[in-house]
Design a protein around this motif. Structure first.
Motif, PDB file in Angstrom:
ATOM      1  N   LYS A  86       0.853  -1.182   0.000  1.00 23.79           N
ATOM      2  CA  LYS A  86       0.000   0.000   0.000  1.00 23.79           C
ATOM      3  C   LYS A  86       0.891   1.235   0.000  1.00 23.79           C
ATOM      4  O   LYS A  86       1.969   1.236   0.609  1.00 23.79           O
ATOM      5  CB  LYS A  86      -0.927   0.011   1.216  1.00 23.79           C
ATOM      6  CG  LYS A  86      -1.865  -1.193   1.291  1.00 23.79           C
ATOM      7  CD  LYS A  86      -2.926  -1.010   2.360  1.00 23.79           C
ATOM      8  CE  LYS A  86      -3.858  -2.222   2.399  1.00 23.79           C
ATOM      9  NZ  LYS A  86      -5.112  -1.932   3.135  1.00 23.79           N
ATOM     10  N   ASP A  87       0.434   2.282  -0.674  1.00 27.39           N
ATOM     11  CA  ASP A  87       1.202   3.520  -0.706  1.00 27.39           C
ATOM     12  C   ASP A  87       0.237   4.703  -0.754  1.00 27.39           C
ATOM     13  O   ASP A  87      -0.986   4.514  -0.831  1.00 27.39           O
ATOM     14  CB  ASP A  87       2.188   3.524  -1.883  1.00 27.39           C
ATOM     15  CG  ASP A  87       1.502   3.374  -3.236  1.00 27.39           C
ATOM     16  OD1 ASP A  87       0.376   3.866  -3.405  1.00 27.39           O
ATOM     17  OD2 ASP A  87       2.098   2.765  -4.146  1.00 27.39           O
ATOM     18  N   PRO A  88       0.737   5.939  -0.715  1.00 23.84           N
ATOM     19  CA  PRO A  88      -0.172   7.093  -0.632  1.00 23.84           C
ATOM     20  C   PRO A  88      -1.110   7.251  -1.822  1.00 23.84           C
ATOM     21  O   PRO A  88      -2.181   7.865  -1.683  1.00 23.84           O
ATOM     22  CB  PRO A  88       0.794   8.285  -0.527  1.00 23.84           C
ATOM     23  CG  PRO A  88       2.047   7.724   0.063  1.00 23.84           C
ATOM     24  CD  PRO A  88       2.151   6.341  -0.512  1.00 23.84           C
ATOM     25  N   VAL A  89      -0.733   6.708  -2.989  1.00 21.82           N
ATOM     26  CA  VAL A  89      -1.583   6.887  -4.177  1.00 21.82           C
ATOM     27  C   VAL A  89      -2.256   5.596  -4.622  1.00 21.82           C
ATOM     28  O   VAL A  89      -2.856   5.544  -5.692  1.00 21.82           O
ATOM     29  CB  VAL A  89      -0.760   7.492  -5.342  1.00 21.82           C
ATOM     30  CG1 VAL A  89      -0.335   8.915  -5.010  1.00 21.82           C
ATOM     31  CG2 VAL A  89       0.442   6.626  -5.691  1.00 21.82           C
ATOM     32  N   GLY A  90      -2.157   4.548  -3.823  1.00 22.69           N
ATOM     33  CA  GLY A  90      -2.851   3.301  -4.146  1.00 22.69           C
ATOM     34  C   GLY A  90      -2.438   2.697  -5.474  1.00 22.69           C
ATOM     35  O   GLY A  90      -3.278   2.190  -6.227  1.00 22.69           O
ATOM     36  N   SER A  91      -1.139   2.691  -5.750  1.00 26.26           N
ATOM     37  CA  SER A  91      -0.666   2.269  -7.070  1.00 26.26           C
ATOM     38  C   SER A  91      -1.002   0.818  -7.394  1.00 26.26           C
ATOM     39  O   SER A  91      -1.131   0.445  -8.570  1.00 26.26           O
ATOM     40  CB  SER A  91       0.846   2.495  -7.196  1.00 26.26           C
ATOM     41  OG  SER A  91       1.557   1.753  -6.211  1.00 26.26           O
ATOM     42  N   ALA A  92      -1.189  -0.024  -6.366  1.00 25.58           N
ATOM     43  CA  ALA A  92      -1.544  -1.423  -6.636  1.00 25.58           C
ATOM     44  C   ALA A  92      -2.946  -1.557  -7.231  1.00 25.58           C
ATOM     45  O   ALA A  92      -3.277  -2.587  -7.819  1.00 25.58           O
ATOM     46  CB  ALA A  92      -1.453  -2.240  -5.345  1.00 25.58           C
ATOM     47  N   ALA A  93      -3.757  -0.513  -7.106  1.00 22.46           N
ATOM     48  CA  ALA A  93      -5.116  -0.561  -7.671  1.00 22.46           C
ATOM     49  C   ALA A  93      -5.097  -0.577  -9.180  1.00 22.46           C
ATOM     50  O   ALA A  93      -5.968  -1.194  -9.816  1.00 22.46           O
ATOM     51  CB  ALA A  93      -5.932   0.627  -7.168  1.00 22.46           C
ATOM     52  N   TYR A  94      -4.130   0.123  -9.774  1.00 19.13           N
ATOM     53  CA  TYR A  94      -4.105   0.252 -11.236  1.00 19.13           C
ATOM     54  C   TYR A  94      -2.883  -0.399 -11.873  1.00 19.13           C
ATOM     55  O   TYR A  94      -2.632  -0.242 -13.070  1.00 19.13           O
ATOM     56  CB  TYR A  94      -4.208   1.724 -11.651  1.00 19.13           C
ATOM     57  CG  TYR A  94      -3.322   2.682 -10.883  1.00 19.13           C
ATOM     58  CD1 TYR A  94      -2.005   2.905 -11.242  1.00 19.13           C
ATOM     59  CD2 TYR A  94      -3.835   3.373  -9.785  1.00 19.13           C
ATOM     60  CE1 TYR A  94      -1.207   3.788 -10.534  1.00 19.13           C
ATOM     61  CE2 TYR A  94      -3.043   4.257  -9.072  1.00 19.13           C
ATOM     62  CZ  TYR A  94      -1.738   4.470  -9.445  1.00 19.13           C
ATOM     63  OH  TYR A  94      -0.948   5.340  -8.728  1.00 19.13           O
ATOM     64  N   HIS A  95      -2.138  -1.175 -11.099  1.00 19.57           N
ATOM     65  CA  HIS A  95      -1.002  -1.900 -11.672  1.00 19.57           C
ATOM     66  C   HIS A  95      -1.532  -2.987 -12.624  1.00 19.57           C
ATOM     67  O   HIS A  95      -2.491  -3.682 -12.294  1.00 19.57           O
ATOM     68  CB  HIS A  95      -0.169  -2.539 -10.560  1.00 19.57           C
ATOM     69  CG  HIS A  95       1.166  -3.029 -11.014  1.00 19.57           C
ATOM     70  ND1 HIS A  95       1.326  -4.183 -11.760  1.00 19.57           N
ATOM     71  CD2 HIS A  95       2.408  -2.511 -10.845  1.00 19.57           C
ATOM     72  CE1 HIS A  95       2.597  -4.363 -12.026  1.00 19.57           C
ATOM     73  NE2 HIS A  95       3.284  -3.364 -11.483  1.00 19.57           N
ATOM     74  N   PRO A  96      -0.939  -3.131 -13.802  1.00 22.57           N
ATOM     75  CA  PRO A  96      -1.444  -4.137 -14.758  1.00 22.57           C
ATOM     76  C   PRO A  96      -1.503  -5.546 -14.185  1.00 22.57           C
ATOM     77  O   PRO A  96      -2.315  -6.362 -14.618  1.00 22.57           O
ATOM     78  CB  PRO A  96      -0.449  -4.055 -15.924  1.00 22.57           C
ATOM     79  CG  PRO A  96       0.182  -2.706 -15.796  1.00 22.57           C
ATOM     80  CD  PRO A  96       0.190  -2.369 -14.347  1.00 22.57           C
ATOM     81  N   HIS A  97      -0.624  -5.829 -13.210  1.00 22.54           N
ATOM     82  CA  HIS A  97      -0.614  -7.151 -12.596  1.00 22.54           C
ATOM     83  C   HIS A  97      -1.026  -7.077 -11.125  1.00 22.54           C
ATOM     84  O   HIS A  97      -0.560  -7.865 -10.304  1.00 22.54           O
ATOM     85  CB  HIS A  97       0.768  -7.786 -12.744  1.00 22.54           C
ATOM     86  CG  HIS A  97       1.171  -7.987 -14.179  1.00 22.54           C
ATOM     87  ND1 HIS A  97       0.591  -8.945 -14.984  1.00 22.54           N
ATOM     88  CD2 HIS A  97       2.073  -7.314 -14.950  1.00 22.54           C
ATOM     89  CE1 HIS A  97       1.124  -8.863 -16.197  1.00 22.54           C
ATOM     90  NE2 HIS A  97       2.024  -7.897 -16.202  1.00 22.54           N
ATOM     91  N   GLY A  98      -1.905  -6.142 -10.820  1.00 23.67           N
ATOM     92  CA  GLY A  98      -2.448  -6.035  -9.471  1.00 23.67           C
ATOM     93  C   GLY A  98      -3.281  -7.254  -9.120  1.00 23.67           C
ATOM     94  O   GLY A  98      -3.646  -8.061  -9.979  1.00 23.67           O
ATOM     95  N   ILE A  99      -3.627  -7.377  -7.846  1.00 30.90           N
ATOM     96  CA  ILE A  99      -4.318  -8.572  -7.382  1.00 30.90           C
ATOM     97  C   ILE A  99      -5.678  -8.748  -8.056  1.00 30.90           C
ATOM     98  O   ILE A  99      -6.055  -9.854  -8.460  1.00 30.90           O
ATOM     99  CB  ILE A  99      -4.443  -8.575  -5.836  1.00 30.90           C
ATOM    100  CG1 ILE A  99      -5.129  -9.839  -5.346  1.00 30.90           C
ATOM    101  CG2 ILE A  99      -5.167  -7.344  -5.337  1.00 30.90           C
ATOM    102  CD1 ILE A  99      -4.433 -11.121  -5.731  1.00 30.90           C
ATOM    103  N   VAL A 100      -6.438  -7.668  -8.228  1.00 32.44           N
ATOM    104  CA  VAL A 100      -7.743  -7.797  -8.883  1.00 32.44           C
ATOM    105  C   VAL A 100      -7.578  -8.096 -10.361  1.00 32.44           C
ATOM    106  O   VAL A 100      -8.295  -8.942 -10.927  1.00 32.44           O
ATOM    107  CB  VAL A 100      -8.584  -6.520  -8.656  1.00 32.44           C
ATOM    108  CG1 VAL A 100      -9.763  -6.458  -9.616  1.00 32.44           C
ATOM    109  CG2 VAL A 100      -9.103  -6.488  -7.220  1.00 32.44           C
ATOM    110  N   GLN A 101      -6.625  -7.437 -11.001  1.00 29.88           N
ATOM    111  CA  GLN A 101      -6.412  -7.675 -12.437  1.00 29.88           C
ATOM    112  C   GLN A 101      -6.031  -9.137 -12.693  1.00 29.88           C
ATOM    113  O   GLN A 101      -6.559  -9.768 -13.628  1.00 29.88           O
ATOM    114  CB  GLN A 101      -5.316  -6.733 -12.959  1.00 29.88           C
ATOM    115  CG  GLN A 101      -5.733  -5.276 -13.075  1.00 29.88           C
ATOM    116  CD  GLN A 101      -5.695  -4.522 -11.755  1.00 29.88           C
ATOM    117  OE1 GLN A 101      -5.437  -5.085 -10.699  1.00 29.88           O
ATOM    118  NE2 GLN A 101      -5.960  -3.229 -11.821  1.00 29.88           N
ATOM    119  N   GLU A 102      -5.145  -9.675 -11.866  1.00 28.39           N
ATOM    120  CA  GLU A 102      -4.752 -11.071 -12.047  1.00 28.39           C
ATOM    121  C   GLU A 102      -5.898 -12.022 -11.726  1.00 28.39           C
ATOM    122  O   GLU A 102      -6.084 -13.045 -12.392  1.00 28.39           O
ATOM    123  CB  GLU A 102      -3.533 -11.380 -11.163  1.00 28.39           C
ATOM    124  CG  GLU A 102      -2.240 -10.714 -11.628  1.00 28.39           C
ATOM    125  CD  GLU A 102      -1.823 -11.171 -13.018  1.00 28.39           C
ATOM    126  OE1 GLU A 102      -1.601 -12.375 -13.221  1.00 28.39           O
ATOM    127  OE2 GLU A 102      -1.758 -10.305 -13.926  1.00 28.39           O
TER     128      GLU A 102
END
Length: 325
Positions: A86-102
């Protein structure tokens, strides 16, 4: 006894078959959307103490859970991601290989016909727990929209059938609709959390999604529970901005709002039977104070009667089983 002139309403209640014949509203498995929490890793199954029967699941166990739901006739799931980072801008939300995307890719590979709805927010992914970018203690509206668009597009690219933005930033539907269209996803619908109250009924969800705010609350962007007319303004804005379906959240304490939205807008209305409603019924049932099946079916039928076309509910598998009986 002298004959009296009065109506015999009980005539239509005389037998179970007669009651079925004249029933005005019907709850169906086709009405149900099953929310799920997906975490990174393998062979991970974390029970949520405040939501008996609900777990955080890694993608492998998630597929098993979805297989069970699909076998019961459930046609749609709603995904929430719980990332490691987790980080201040929630970068894992829009990462191409984020948890929801995968997770979306894995689900669509195994269950291509299942409707996968992606919750589009930042609160599970930010280290401060708010639904947008924070500066000097304030949640910035327009800067947050840019990241929400990136999140929605990445979810659509992964194969999400429906985008469900839940952040309650002003203009989020317009921004996401334009972002999806520009990225070539003009036919991906938006199921907008158009009417989302700053409710005390979300506590167990925040345990499950690990998304409680680290400071303050969400009252500057979620709605005041005392307001009714404001719901119509919020819904109207989202319709004008391109929403295809409207969510009212929570469900049970806001049946009047569901009815208002149904009366005023000719689009599908979705009630969210939220975590606090689920937890209360579960706790009462475990103590023997309520009959869980009867209460749940009555509660969800009440949402249908108020005007909901679809219901997001953690009881989805149980309801599907009960309806088969």
């Amino acid at each position: 006894m002298e004959t009296l002139n009065f109506r015999r309403h009980r005539r239509l209640r005389k037998s179970a078959f007669l009651r079925d014949l004249v029933r005005e509203h019907h709850l169906s498995v086709d009405d149900l959307i099953y929310p799920l929490f997906v975490v990174e890793g393998n062979k991970v199954r974390n029970p949520v103490p405040s939501m008996p029967g609900i777990e955080q699941l890694s993608p492998d166990y998630l597929l098993d859970e979805i297989g069970e739901a699909a076998a019961l006739g459930i046609k749609a799931v709603l995904l929430f991601g719980v990332p490691r980072h987790k980080d201040p801008v929630g970068s894992a939300a829009y990462h191409p290989h984020g948890i929801v995307q995968e997770a979306i890719r894995a689900i669509k590979a195994k269950y291509p016909d299942l409707l996968v709805i992606a919750d589009t927010c930042l609160c599970e992914y930010t280290d401060h727990g708010h639904c947008g970018v924070v500066e000097n203690g304030d949640v910035l509206n327009d800067a947050s929209l840019e990241l929400l668009v990136k999140t929605a597009v990445s979810q659509a690219e992964a194969g999400a059938d429906i985008i469900a933005p839940s952040n309650m930033m002003d203009g989020f539907t317009a921004a996401i609709r334009k972002g999806l269209d520009d990225a070539g996803f003009a036919y991906v619908p938006i199921m907008s959390y158009a009417v989302k109250y700053a409710s005390a009924f979300y506590g167990p969800f925040r345990d499950a999604a690990e998304s409680a705010p680290k400071f303050g609350d969400r009252k500057t962007y979620q709605m005041d529970p005392a307001n009714r007319r404001e719901a119509l303004r919020e819904a109207q804005s989202d319709i004008e901005e391109g929403a295809d379906l409207l969510i009212v959240k929570p469900g049970m304490p806001y049946l009047d709002i569901i009815a208002d939205i149904r009366q005023h807008f000719p689009v599908p209305v979705v009630a969210y039977n939220v975590s606090g409603e689920y937890a209360m019924v579960k706790a009462a049932a475990q103590n023997g104070w309520l009959d869980e099946k009867s209460v749940v079916l009555e509660m969800l039928t009440g949402m249908k009667r108020a005007g909901a076309d679809l219901i997001i509910t953690y009881f989805a598998k149980d309801v599907a089983r009960w309806l088969k009986e």
